[in-house]
Design a protein around this motif. Sequence first.
Motif, mmCIF file in Angstrom:
data_model
loop_
_atom_site.group_PDB
_atom_site.id
_atom_site.type_symbol
_atom_site.label_atom_id
_atom_site.label_comp_id
_atom_site.label_asym_id
_atom_site.label_seq_id
_atom_site.Cartn_x
_atom_site.Cartn_y
_atom_site.Cartn_z
ATOM 1 N N SER A 4 -27.456 -5.316 12.006
ATOM 2 C CA SER A 4 -27.527 -3.955 11.472
ATOM 3 C C SER A 4 -26.269 -3.517 10.751
ATOM 4 O O SER A 4 -26.238 -2.431 10.183
ATOM 5 C CB SER A 4 -27.814 -2.968 12.612
ATOM 6 O OG SER A 4 -26.710 -2.913 13.495
ATOM 7 N N SER A 5 -25.229 -4.341 10.774
ATOM 8 C CA SER A 5 -23.956 -4.010 10.120
ATOM 9 C C SER A 5 -23.425 -2.649 10.546
ATOM 10 O O SER A 5 -22.926 -1.874 9.741
ATOM 11 C CB SER A 5 -24.115 -4.063 8.598
ATOM 12 O OG SER A 5 -24.467 -5.358 8.192
ATOM 13 N N MET A 11 -27.596 -0.369 16.101
ATOM 14 C CA MET A 11 -26.485 -0.260 17.042
ATOM 15 C C MET A 11 -26.946 0.263 18.403
ATOM 16 O O MET A 11 -26.529 -0.230 19.443
ATOM 17 C CB MET A 11 -25.381 0.638 16.478
ATOM 18 C CG MET A 11 -24.644 0.019 15.302
ATOM 19 S SD MET A 11 -23.928 -1.605 15.681
ATOM 20 C CE MET A 11 -22.740 -1.164 16.923
ATOM 21 N N THR A 12 -27.828 1.254 18.395
ATOM 22 C CA THR A 12 -28.356 1.783 19.658
ATOM 23 C C THR A 12 -29.187 0.714 20.361
ATOM 24 O O THR A 12 -29.082 0.537 21.582
ATOM 25 C CB THR A 12 -29.190 3.050 19.410
ATOM 26 O OG1 THR A 12 -28.331 4.051 18.856
ATOM 27 C CG2 THR A 12 -29.809 3.565 20.698
ATOM 28 N N MET A 13 -29.982 -0.010 19.614
ATOM 29 C CA MET A 13 -30.800 -1.076 20.209
ATOM 30 C C MET A 13 -29.905 -2.157 20.811
ATOM 31 O O MET A 13 -30.155 -2.640 21.924
ATOM 32 C CB MET A 13 -31.723 -1.673 19.154
ATOM 33 C CG MET A 13 -32.794 -0.721 18.668
ATOM 34 S SD MET A 13 -33.650 -1.306 17.183
ATOM 35 C CE MET A 13 -34.323 -2.850 17.730
ATOM 36 N N ASP A 16 -28.292 -0.771 24.006
ATOM 37 C CA ASP A 16 -29.269 -0.686 25.094
ATOM 38 C C ASP A 16 -29.616 -2.066 25.645
ATOM 39 O O ASP A 16 -29.759 -2.241 26.857
ATOM 40 C CB ASP A 16 -30.539 0.019 24.622
ATOM 41 C CG ASP A 16 -30.334 1.502 24.364
ATOM 42 O OD1 ASP A 16 -29.279 2.053 24.775
ATOM 43 O OD2 ASP A 16 -31.224 2.114 23.746
ATOM 44 N N ALA A 17 -29.762 -3.046 24.763
ATOM 45 C CA ALA A 17 -30.079 -4.409 25.206
ATOM 46 C C ALA A 17 -28.940 -4.977 26.039
ATOM 47 O O ALA A 17 -29.170 -5.584 27.095
ATOM 48 C CB ALA A 17 -30.361 -5.303 24.005
ATOM 49 N N ASN A 18 -27.713 -4.767 25.586
ATOM 50 C CA ASN A 18 -26.559 -5.250 26.351
ATOM 51 C C ASN A 18 -26.431 -4.551 27.696
ATOM 52 O O ASN A 18 -26.087 -5.182 28.695
ATOM 53 C CB ASN A 18 -25.264 -5.089 25.552
ATOM 54 C CG ASN A 18 -25.031 -6.276 24.657
ATOM 55 O OD1 ASN A 18 -24.976 -7.403 25.121
ATOM 56 N ND2 ASN A 18 -24.915 -6.031 23.368
ATOM 57 N N ARG A 19 -26.704 -3.271 27.729
ATOM 58 C CA ARG A 19 -26.653 -2.533 29.002
ATOM 59 C C ARG A 19 -27.658 -3.132 29.981
ATOM 60 O O ARG A 19 -27.342 -3.383 31.138
ATOM 61 C CB ARG A 19 -26.941 -1.046 28.788
ATOM 62 C CG ARG A 19 -26.878 -0.242 30.095
ATOM 63 C CD ARG A 19 -27.136 1.248 29.880
ATOM 64 N NE ARG A 19 -26.163 1.819 28.982
ATOM 65 C CZ ARG A 19 -26.442 2.332 27.774
ATOM 66 N NH1 ARG A 19 -27.665 2.343 27.315
ATOM 67 N NH2 ARG A 19 -25.487 2.830 27.021
ATOM 68 N N SER A 55 -22.026 -10.374 19.265
ATOM 69 C CA SER A 55 -20.945 -9.712 18.561
ATOM 70 C C SER A 55 -21.484 -9.068 17.294
ATOM 71 O O SER A 55 -22.282 -8.157 17.372
ATOM 72 C CB SER A 55 -19.809 -10.682 18.253
ATOM 73 O OG SER A 55 -18.739 -10.023 17.633
ATOM 74 N N ASP A 56 -21.098 -9.573 16.147
ATOM 75 C CA ASP A 56 -21.611 -9.061 14.877
ATOM 76 C C ASP A 56 -22.568 -10.102 14.315
ATOM 77 O O ASP A 56 -22.136 -11.080 13.707
ATOM 78 C CB ASP A 56 -20.455 -8.804 13.911
ATOM 79 C CG ASP A 56 -20.932 -8.434 12.522
ATOM 80 O OD1 ASP A 56 -22.112 -8.052 12.375
ATOM 81 O OD2 ASP A 56 -20.138 -8.532 11.581
ATOM 82 N N GLY A 57 -23.840 -9.910 14.546
ATOM 83 C CA GLY A 57 -24.834 -10.881 14.101
ATOM 84 C C GLY A 57 -24.873 -11.055 12.598
ATOM 85 O O GLY A 57 -25.215 -12.110 12.092
#
Length: 126
Positions: A4-5, A11-13, A16-19, A55-57
Amino acid sequence: MAHSSGQEPGMTMYRDANRWMFEQYAYLVKRLAAETDQGGTMLDNTIVLYADTLSDGGGHQVRRLPWVMAGNANGFFKTGRHVKLSADTAPNGVFAAIAEAVGASVPGAGFGDPKFGLSAYAPVRG
Protein backbone atom coordinates in the motif's frame (compact mmCIF):
# COMPACT_ATOMS: atom_id res chain seq x y z
CA MET A 1 -2.07 -4.61 2.33
CA ALA A 2 1.72 -4.85 2.28
CA HIS A 3 1.98 -3.06 -1.06
CA SER A 4 0.00 0.00 0.00
CA SER A 5 3.04 2.31 0.13
CA GLY A 6 1.84 3.74 3.43
CA GLN A 7 -1.66 4.47 2.15
CA GLU A 8 -5.04 3.52 3.58
CA PRO A 9 -6.79 1.13 3.80
CA GLY A 10 -3.67 -1.01 3.42
CA MET A 11 -1.89 0.38 6.48
CA THR A 12 -4.86 -0.32 8.77
CA MET A 13 -5.21 -3.82 7.33
CA TYR A 14 -1.49 -4.47 7.82
CA ARG A 15 -1.60 -3.19 11.41
CA ASP A 16 -4.70 -5.27 12.22
CA ALA A 17 -3.18 -8.41 10.70
CA ASN A 18 0.03 -7.96 12.67
CA ARG A 19 -1.91 -7.35 15.88
CA TRP A 20 -3.87 -10.60 15.39
CA MET A 21 -0.72 -12.62 14.57
CA PHE A 22 1.12 -11.26 17.60
CA GLU A 23 -1.86 -12.05 19.83
CA GLN A 24 -1.65 -15.66 18.63
CA TYR A 25 2.08 -15.68 19.35
CA ALA A 26 1.49 -14.29 22.85
CA TYR A 27 -1.17 -16.94 23.50
CA LEU A 28 1.25 -19.73 22.50
CA VAL A 29 4.04 -18.31 24.67
CA LYS A 30 1.68 -17.98 27.64
CA ARG A 31 0.51 -21.58 27.26
CA LEU A 32 4.10 -22.87 27.04
CA ALA A 33 5.03 -20.89 30.15
CA ALA A 34 2.11 -22.45 32.04
CA GLU A 35 3.13 -26.07 31.33
CA THR A 36 5.72 -27.69 33.55
CA ASP A 37 8.56 -29.58 31.96
CA GLN A 38 11.79 -31.02 33.26
CA GLY A 39 13.86 -28.28 34.80
CA GLY A 40 11.16 -25.59 34.51
CA THR A 41 8.46 -24.90 31.95
CA MET A 42 7.98 -25.88 28.35
CA LEU A 43 8.91 -22.31 27.43
CA ASP A 44 12.22 -22.68 29.29
CA ASN A 45 13.06 -25.67 27.11
CA THR A 46 12.10 -24.27 23.73
CA ILE A 47 12.45 -21.21 21.55
CA VAL A 48 9.56 -19.50 19.78
CA LEU A 49 10.33 -16.95 17.08
CA TYR A 50 7.89 -14.32 15.87
CA ALA A 51 9.08 -12.67 12.69
CA ASP A 52 7.35 -9.93 10.76
CA THR A 53 8.50 -10.73 7.24
CA LEU A 54 6.58 -8.05 5.38
CA SER A 55 7.95 -4.68 6.46
CA ASP A 56 7.40 -2.66 3.28
CA GLY A 57 5.96 -5.10 0.78
CA GLY A 58 6.11 -2.53 -1.99
CA GLY A 59 9.89 -2.47 -1.84
CA HIS A 60 10.27 -6.10 -0.69
CA GLN A 61 12.46 -4.93 2.17
CA VAL A 62 14.13 -7.60 4.29
CA ARG A 63 16.04 -5.36 6.68
CA ARG A 64 15.00 -3.92 10.03
CA LEU A 65 12.22 -6.43 10.59
CA PRO A 66 10.77 -6.69 14.10
CA TRP A 67 11.43 -10.16 15.49
CA VAL A 68 10.67 -11.47 18.97
CA MET A 69 12.13 -14.61 20.51
CA ALA A 70 10.65 -16.18 23.63
CA GLY A 71 12.10 -19.01 25.67
CA ASN A 72 15.75 -19.78 26.10
CA ALA A 73 16.19 -23.26 24.61
CA ASN A 74 17.20 -24.82 27.93
CA GLY A 75 19.50 -21.94 28.87
CA PHE A 76 21.11 -21.39 25.46
CA PHE A 77 19.77 -17.85 25.05
CA LYS A 78 19.92 -15.06 27.59
CA THR A 79 16.41 -13.69 28.07
CA GLY A 80 14.95 -10.36 29.11
CA ARG A 81 16.82 -8.11 26.73
CA HIS A 82 16.45 -6.12 23.56
CA VAL A 83 19.13 -6.69 20.95
CA LYS A 84 19.35 -3.96 18.35
CA LEU A 85 21.36 -5.01 15.33
CA SER A 86 22.61 -2.71 12.61
CA ALA A 87 20.22 -1.94 9.78
CA ASP A 88 22.17 -4.10 7.32
CA THR A 89 22.08 -7.23 9.50
CA ALA A 90 20.37 -10.12 7.75
CA PRO A 91 18.57 -12.93 9.63
CA ASN A 92 21.05 -15.74 8.86
CA GLY A 93 22.70 -15.38 12.26
CA VAL A 94 19.40 -15.78 14.11
CA PHE A 95 18.64 -18.96 12.20
CA ALA A 96 22.15 -20.31 12.85
CA ALA A 97 21.81 -19.60 16.58
CA ILE A 98 18.45 -21.38 16.72
CA ALA A 99 19.94 -24.35 14.85
CA GLU A 100 22.82 -24.54 17.33
CA ALA A 101 20.43 -24.16 20.28
CA VAL A 102 18.55 -27.31 19.22
CA GLY A 103 21.71 -29.29 18.60
CA ALA A 104 22.10 -28.94 14.84
CA SER A 105 25.59 -28.23 13.59
CA VAL A 106 26.22 -25.13 11.53
CA PRO A 107 28.78 -25.91 8.82
CA GLY A 108 32.09 -24.07 8.95
CA ALA A 109 32.01 -20.41 9.84
CA GLY A 110 28.54 -19.90 8.42
CA PHE A 111 26.17 -20.50 5.61
CA GLY A 112 24.40 -18.49 2.98
CA ASP A 113 25.51 -15.65 0.80
CA PRO A 114 27.66 -13.18 2.79
CA LYS A 115 25.78 -10.23 1.29
CA PHE A 116 22.75 -11.40 3.30
CA GLY A 117 24.73 -11.73 6.54
CA LEU A 118 26.83 -14.57 7.83
CA SER A 119 25.83 -16.81 10.66
CA ALA A 120 27.75 -14.74 13.18
CA TYR A 121 25.28 -15.30 15.99
CA ALA A 122 27.22 -13.91 18.94
CA PRO A 123 24.81 -10.92 19.27
CA VAL A 124 21.85 -13.20 20.07
CA ARG A 125 23.61 -15.92 22.02
CA GLY A 126 23.42 -15.84 25.84
